[in-house]
Design a protein around this motif. Structure first.
Motif, mmCIF file in Angstrom:
data_model
loop_
_atom_site.group_PDB
_atom_site.id
_atom_site.type_symbol
_atom_site.label_atom_id
_atom_site.label_comp_id
_atom_site.label_asym_id
_atom_site.label_seq_id
_atom_site.Cartn_x
_atom_site.Cartn_y
_atom_site.Cartn_z
ATOM 1 N N PHE A 17 0.821 -1.201 0.000
ATOM 2 C CA PHE A 17 0.000 0.000 0.000
ATOM 3 C C PHE A 17 0.864 1.263 0.000
ATOM 4 O O PHE A 17 1.989 1.262 0.499
ATOM 5 C CB PHE A 17 -0.912 0.025 1.234
ATOM 6 C CG PHE A 17 -1.742 -1.212 1.393
ATOM 7 C CD1 PHE A 17 -2.693 -1.557 0.451
ATOM 8 C CD2 PHE A 17 -1.567 -2.043 2.494
ATOM 9 C CE1 PHE A 17 -3.459 -2.703 0.596
ATOM 10 C CE2 PHE A 17 -2.326 -3.190 2.651
ATOM 11 C CZ PHE A 17 -3.273 -3.527 1.700
ATOM 12 N N TYR A 18 0.296 2.332 -0.554
ATOM 13 C CA TYR A 18 0.927 3.650 -0.531
ATOM 14 C C TYR A 18 0.061 4.582 0.312
ATOM 15 O O TYR A 18 -1.138 4.346 0.486
ATOM 16 C CB TYR A 18 1.075 4.206 -1.941
ATOM 17 C CG TYR A 18 2.104 3.484 -2.780
ATOM 18 C CD1 TYR A 18 3.386 3.998 -2.942
ATOM 19 C CD2 TYR A 18 1.791 2.279 -3.405
ATOM 20 C CE1 TYR A 18 4.336 3.331 -3.704
ATOM 21 C CE2 TYR A 18 2.732 1.601 -4.170
ATOM 22 C CZ TYR A 18 4.005 2.138 -4.312
ATOM 23 O OH TYR A 18 4.936 1.464 -5.063
ATOM 24 N N SER A 19 0.663 5.651 0.801
ATOM 25 C CA SER A 19 -0.091 6.592 1.635
ATOM 26 C C SER A 19 -1.061 7.429 0.808
ATOM 27 O O SER A 19 -2.057 7.937 1.334
ATOM 28 C CB SER A 19 0.863 7.511 2.400
ATOM 29 O OG SER A 19 1.709 8.205 1.490
ATOM 30 N N LYS A 80 -5.767 0.597 8.257
ATOM 31 C CA LYS A 80 -5.584 2.029 8.033
ATOM 32 C C LYS A 80 -6.944 2.666 7.786
ATOM 33 O O LYS A 80 -7.915 1.975 7.453
ATOM 34 C CB LYS A 80 -4.685 2.286 6.809
ATOM 35 C CG LYS A 80 -3.228 1.856 6.962
ATOM 36 C CD LYS A 80 -2.470 2.060 5.657
ATOM 37 C CE LYS A 80 -1.024 1.602 5.752
ATOM 38 N NZ LYS A 80 -0.190 2.509 6.556
ATOM 39 N N ARG A 81 -7.021 3.981 7.936
ATOM 40 C CA ARG A 81 -8.217 4.697 7.489
ATOM 41 C C ARG A 81 -8.117 4.892 5.978
ATOM 42 O O ARG A 81 -7.019 5.080 5.441
ATOM 43 C CB ARG A 81 -8.325 6.064 8.176
ATOM 44 C CG ARG A 81 -9.025 5.988 9.532
ATOM 45 C CD ARG A 81 -9.041 7.314 10.239
ATOM 46 N NE ARG A 81 -9.787 8.349 9.531
ATOM 47 C CZ ARG A 81 -11.115 8.444 9.518
ATOM 48 N NH1 ARG A 81 -11.856 7.543 10.152
ATOM 49 N NH2 ARG A 81 -11.708 9.428 8.882
ATOM 50 N N LEU A 82 -9.256 4.832 5.303
ATOM 51 C CA LEU A 82 -9.291 4.997 3.853
ATOM 52 C C LEU A 82 -10.166 6.203 3.523
ATOM 53 O O LEU A 82 -11.360 6.223 3.831
ATOM 54 C CB LEU A 82 -9.848 3.737 3.185
ATOM 55 C CG LEU A 82 -9.929 3.736 1.656
ATOM 56 C CD1 LEU A 82 -8.557 3.933 1.031
ATOM 57 C CD2 LEU A 82 -10.555 2.436 1.154
ATOM 58 N N ASP A 108 0.953 8.076 8.253
ATOM 59 C CA ASP A 108 1.149 6.649 7.977
ATOM 60 C C ASP A 108 -0.113 5.814 8.176
ATOM 61 O O ASP A 108 -0.280 4.770 7.542
ATOM 62 C CB ASP A 108 2.261 6.088 8.873
ATOM 63 C CG ASP A 108 3.634 6.603 8.460
ATOM 64 O OD1 ASP A 108 3.767 7.034 7.298
ATOM 65 O OD2 ASP A 108 4.554 6.583 9.297
ATOM 66 N N SER A 109 -0.998 6.260 9.058
ATOM 67 C CA SER A 109 -2.177 5.453 9.397
ATOM 68 C C SER A 109 -3.355 5.685 8.457
ATOM 69 O O SER A 109 -4.425 5.114 8.651
ATOM 70 C CB SER A 109 -2.615 5.752 10.835
ATOM 71 O OG SER A 109 -2.943 7.126 10.969
ATOM 72 N N THR A 110 -3.163 6.511 7.426
ATOM 73 C CA THR A 110 -4.259 6.859 6.517
ATOM 74 C C THR A 110 -3.840 6.677 5.062
ATOM 75 O O THR A 110 -2.705 6.982 4.690
ATOM 76 C CB THR A 110 -4.698 8.323 6.728
ATOM 77 O OG1 THR A 110 -5.155 8.491 8.067
ATOM 78 C CG2 THR A 110 -5.823 8.701 5.768
#
Length: 332
Positions: A17-19, A80-82, A108-110
């Motif tokens: 995944f990418y940010s 993660k949050r999307l 980082d978490s989104t």
């Protein structure tokens, strides 16, 4: 970002995944596929309402401050949050600057997915910066051969099969819009049920069900230069909810094919040979060959120009119903 050979979908399946992502182009189906894949891989089932949000930069109520707070919120129960930001190309200048600043130091978490659906190539320094700062991919509509392979694969993945004549009928009616095609294919798969094989009759049954008039009736009236009838059918189709883009595409295909029919008839080819040359069904060429007597080559060139101008007018924001009415009047 550096050049990447894998597609975004392939990366997501590998849980890479990418940010931030920037998805652009006219193929809305592929964009939706990526969003659906990210939701499946990133979000914890049952927590979508907490860890998934969608914003539309084209809405008057859009607020960059609200988006930034959402981006900085930690996920409740998901990986993660999307966050989806549609119509990113509609952002005002101040909001564009804030977004670019955020992308240089993402959370980082989104995961932020920025989308710009457009049927035309737009040169924009802002969009170029989004491509550099994000994992980006552009999606155009598939060409005819690739589209046929996609249809076969789409049906196969749903444990059914489809005959070539059924594919050609479907493409004749729905054009190359994968979003429209997928909806029609789902109906056909449901219709055939345990038979598992979609035939031409199944395609026609689904595509013309519940409608007094279809796009085929419109092309017939236009081909025979019956203006009053064509305009009445157009009003019916638009009232029924037929997408203006689909009507434009079908009319464009009609006149491109009429030009081909006249060309090959002058070379002495029979209808079955013309059908093979143009890659379409014999019954379609048989029908449209009758229309060719109503138009000269020069008239067909003029009408293709009318169609091009109509498409430009729709893409630049003119009211589609008025453009189509004007177009059909002039085609005849």
């Amino acid at each position: 970002m550096s050049i990447i050979t894998e597609t975004i979908l392939q990366e997501i399946k590998k849980k890479k995944f990418y940010s931030s992502y920037f998805l652009s182009g006219e193929n809305e189906y592929m964009v939706n596929e990526i969003v659906a894949s990210l939701k499946h891989e990133v979000l914890n089932p049952g927590f979508e309402s907490f860890d998934f949000e969608r914003y539309d930069a084209g809405e008057n109520a859009f607020d960059m401050g609200t988006l930034k707070r959402s981006l900085c919120t930690a996920p409740m129960a998901s990986l993660k949050r999307l966050i989806i930001l549609e119509k990113v190309d509609k952002l005002v200048e101040m909001d564009r600057k804030q977004l670019l600043t955020f992308l240089t130091a993402p959370v980082d978490s989104t995961i932020l997915v920025m989308i710009a659906i457009s049927s035309k190539k737009v040169k924009s320094a802002f969009l170029d910066k989004l491509r550099k700062l994000s994992r980006s991919e552009g999606f155009g509509n598939l060409r005819r051969d690739s589209l046929q392979k996609w249809i076969v694969d789409y049906v196969r993945k749903r444990e059914s099969s489809i005959e070539k004549d059924a594919i050609l009928v479907l493409m004749e009616y729905a054009g190359n819009n994968q979003l429209s095609l997928s909806g029609e294919l789902d109906k056909m798969i449901t219709l055939v049920g345990k038979k598992k094989v979609i035939k031409r009759s199944d395609s026609l049954s689904v595509l013309t069900s519940n409608m007094v008039h279809t796009v085929f009736d419109l092309t017939d009236a236009v081909g025979r230069r019956e203006r009053e009838k064509a305009l009445a059918i157009l009003v019916y189709l638009l009232g029924w909810g037929e997408p203006p883009e689909k009507i434009l595409a079908i009319l464009r295909i009609l006149f491109i094919r009429l030009k081909g029919i006249l060309f090959y008839k002058r070379k002495g080819l029979l209808n079955k040979d013309i059908a093979r040359k143009l890659g379409t069904l014999y019954f379609v060429i048989n029908r449209e060959a009758q229309y060719s007597k109503y138009f000269s080559i020069d008239e067909l060139k003029d009408r293709l120009h009318f169609l091009y101008r109509a498409e430009v007018r729709v893409k630049t924001g003119e009211e589609a119903h008025l453009v189509l009415t004007d177009l059909v009047y002039n085609l005849i």
